[in-house]
Design an enzyme around this catalytic site. Structure first.
Site, mmCIF file in Angstrom:
data_model
loop_
_atom_site.group_PDB
_atom_site.id
_atom_site.type_symbol
_atom_site.label_atom_id
_atom_site.label_comp_id
_atom_site.label_asym_id
_atom_site.label_seq_id
_atom_site.Cartn_x
_atom_site.Cartn_y
_atom_site.Cartn_z
ATOM 1 N N GLY A 80 114.695 -36.546 89.505
ATOM 2 C CA GLY A 80 115.046 -36.183 87.976
ATOM 3 C C GLY A 80 115.329 -37.477 87.184
ATOM 4 O O GLY A 80 115.074 -37.161 86.052
ATOM 5 N N GLN A 189 118.004 -28.368 87.577
ATOM 6 C CA GLN A 189 118.858 -27.210 88.245
ATOM 7 C C GLN A 189 117.936 -25.821 88.418
ATOM 8 O O GLN A 189 118.353 -24.980 88.755
ATOM 9 C CB GLN A 189 120.222 -26.995 87.558
ATOM 10 C CG GLN A 189 121.158 -28.077 87.878
ATOM 11 C CD GLN A 189 121.516 -28.300 89.318
ATOM 12 O OE1 GLN A 189 121.509 -27.346 90.087
ATOM 13 N NE2 GLN A 189 122.192 -29.336 89.689
ATOM 14 N N HIS A 211 115.234 -32.319 96.279
ATOM 15 C CA HIS A 211 116.694 -32.117 96.988
ATOM 16 C C HIS A 211 117.644 -31.183 96.468
ATOM 17 O O HIS A 211 118.300 -30.766 97.088
ATOM 18 C CB HIS A 211 117.240 -33.489 97.091
ATOM 19 C CG HIS A 211 117.940 -33.917 96.032
ATOM 20 N ND1 HIS A 211 119.276 -34.019 95.750
ATOM 21 C CD2 HIS A 211 117.527 -34.432 94.800
ATOM 22 C CE1 HIS A 211 119.683 -34.479 94.554
ATOM 23 N NE2 HIS A 211 118.323 -34.912 93.821
ATOM 24 N N THR A 247 102.859 -47.499 95.938
ATOM 25 C CA THR A 247 102.401 -46.549 96.809
ATOM 26 C C THR A 247 103.098 -45.258 96.835
ATOM 27 O O THR A 247 104.463 -45.324 96.698
ATOM 28 C CB THR A 247 102.455 -47.346 98.429
ATOM 29 O OG1 THR A 247 101.803 -48.703 98.136
ATOM 30 C CG2 THR A 247 101.985 -46.539 99.425
ATOM 31 N N CYS A 337 126.994 -36.910 90.720
ATOM 32 C CA CYS A 337 126.427 -38.023 90.384
ATOM 33 C C CYS A 337 127.580 -38.939 89.908
ATOM 34 O O CYS A 337 127.460 -40.043 89.604
ATOM 35 C CB CYS A 337 125.145 -38.006 89.284
ATOM 36 S SG CYS A 337 124.062 -36.605 89.960
HETATM 37 C C1 LIG Z 1 120.566 -31.420 85.784
HETATM 38 C C2 LIG Z 1 120.544 -32.667 86.552
HETATM 39 N N1 LIG Z 1 119.588 -33.599 85.951
HETATM 40 C C3 LIG Z 1 119.334 -34.593 86.812
HETATM 41 C C4 LIG Z 1 119.758 -34.931 88.058
HETATM 42 C C5 LIG Z 1 119.207 -36.310 88.643
HETATM 43 O O1 LIG Z 1 118.340 -35.764 89.629
HETATM 44 P P1 LIG Z 1 118.001 -37.083 90.770
HETATM 45 O O2 LIG Z 1 119.132 -37.186 91.837
HETATM 46 O O3 LIG Z 1 116.803 -36.558 91.485
HETATM 47 O O4 LIG Z 1 117.745 -38.319 90.047
HETATM 48 C C6 LIG Z 1 120.627 -34.158 88.412
HETATM 49 C C7 LIG Z 1 120.899 -34.244 89.733
HETATM 50 O O5 LIG Z 1 122.452 -34.224 89.930
HETATM 51 C C8 LIG Z 1 121.184 -32.970 87.657
HETATM 52 O O6 LIG Z 1 121.641 -31.952 88.326
#
Ligand SMILES: Cc1ncc(COP(=O)(O)O)c(C=O)c1O
Length: 384
Positions: A80, A189, A211, A247, A337
């Site tokens: 993401g 999400q 994931h 790759t 995050c």
């Molecule tokens: C709404 C949203 N955007 C972006 C991300 C980031 O995705 P990724 O961990 O695959 O980079 C997340 C992950 O927590 C998310 O919940």
């Protein structure tokens, strides 16, 4: 006992599925040949390579079909964050957007990207007003766009990962269309949790991450509408039709497609089951834990997977996540995050800046049960 049953059913209660989900064993099974005997480089012309290339293009077709998009509109990425970074930077560098309109409750993959561009004086940055229930104010979007002399990029998440609010993506997209703005939506999400019909959705870019729906980590998609032409985002080899060199994450891509296929096949059943768990937890919390409040719009336009709860602040509840962890309950104080950062959640601060409350996000999957909810409620009752 197989590993996935151990993980889901033994000592821990995992209520943090918006942060990440466990890998579905069927997804692992689909990935395994590409981690073992089918190890060829998809760019090689001999049979090992051709097998890999075929797997990637089959995965792309499958993902495109599920999202009702054209395969040429689907690019595989690392997740993401990369997808949103690419969409936003391309809108500025290739599509002439000098003004970015967003909200203060976006994921950091968006917020930090637009803030960086603003700090380099590459764009003007505007934040939309929020309504009391945490939804973005679409009247304000119209106002901002109507007074923007510059071409704008509007970047709004489809569903908020902390409070679960869902944007009316069609309404937002139609306003953007009216003003000739580029529209990017972080759908991390919602891809794998809701049906998509991209051919009939007014959006230029959307994103996905494997994931979040029982697929592997480190693989995602960026959808780029066929009418949008941007330049390559990573330079090097000719992978991803010359757009993203390097790759390919072959087994990740195979796993992403398999996870999306499984999520789509079981969508209705899983949605009903998980919504039931969320409703049950809301009911139990309201009944048994005094003084709680729900954040966002949990009974309205909301993810069925996410429940954000604020508890009255006490000495014990201040240590809520720590206390839950002691009882082997995994939940989150906000976005996973940002775990480790001590600033608290920017989303909760923006919608409910009450220093006398402690907020916890519970997020569910098909593997959770009512018994787990009961256990968590009992422990919350003790802590709160
Ligand atoms: C709404 C949203 N955007 C972006 C991300 C980031 O995705 P990724 O961990 O695959 O980079 C997340 C992950 O927590 C998310 O919940």
């Amino acid at each position: 006992m197989p590993w996935y049953l151990k993980v889901e059913q033994m000592d821990r209660i995992y209520f943090d599925n918006a942060a990440t989900t466990s890998l579905d064993p069927l997804v692992l099974e689909a990935m395994m040949p590409y981690l073992t005997e089918k190890f060829g480089n998809p760019s090689s012309i001999y049979s090992y390579g051709r097998e890999g290339r075929l797997a990637i293009e089959t995965a792309r077709k499958s993902v495109a079909k599920i999202l009702n998009a054209h395969p040429a509109e689907i690019f595989f990425t690392s997740g993401g964050t990369e997808s949103s970074n690419t969409a936003i930077n391309s809108a500025v560098n290739d599509l002439g957007c000098g003004h970015i309109i967003t909200s203060s409750i976006e994921h950091h993959a968006t917020l930090h990207t637009v803030e960086y561009l603003a700090s380099r004086n590459k764009i003007k940055l505007s934040y939309m007003k929020l309504l009391p229930d945490g939804h973005v104010d679409l009247d304000d979007l119209r106002l901002l766009l109507s007074s923007s002399p510059e071409k704008a990029l509007v970047t709004l998440m489809h569903a908020n990962n902390e409070i679960g609010n869902i944007l009316d993506i069609n309404a937002a997209g139609n306003i953007c269309k009216e003003f000739g703005a580029i529209f990017h939506s972080d759908t991390v999400q919602t891809v794998g949790h809701f049906p998509f019909d991209l051919r009939n959705t007014p959006v230029h870019f959307i994103t996905g991450a494997g994931h979040k729906f029982h697929g592997p980590k480190g693989v995602g998609i960026l959808y780029i509408n066929e009418n949008v032409k941007i330049s390559p985002f990573i330079h090097g080899g000719g992978q991803e039709r010359n757009m993203r060199a390097g790759t390919e994450n072959l087994y990740g891509i195979v796993g992403f497609a398999k996870a999306l296929e499984l999520a789509t096949a079981n969508y209705e059943k899983d949605r009903v089951y998980i919504s039931g768990l969320k409703q049950y937890m809301m009911g139990q919390l309201s009944e048994k834990v005094p003084g709680i409040e729900f954040n966002g719009d949990p009974e309205g336009r909301s993810l069925y997977t996410v429940l954000s709860v604020s508890f009255p602040k006490t000495e014990k509840s201040e240590m809520m996540l720590f206390n839950l962890d002691i009882h082997h309950i995994c939940a989150s104080g906000g976005s996973a995050c940002t775990s480790g950062a001590d600033q608290g959640s920017h989303v909760i601060r923006a919608i409910n800046n009450n220093p006398n409350q402690v907020t916890v996000r519970f997020s569910f999957s098909k593997h959770n049960t009512r018994e787990q909810v009961d256990t968590v409620i009992n422990i919350l009752n003790e802590i709160a």
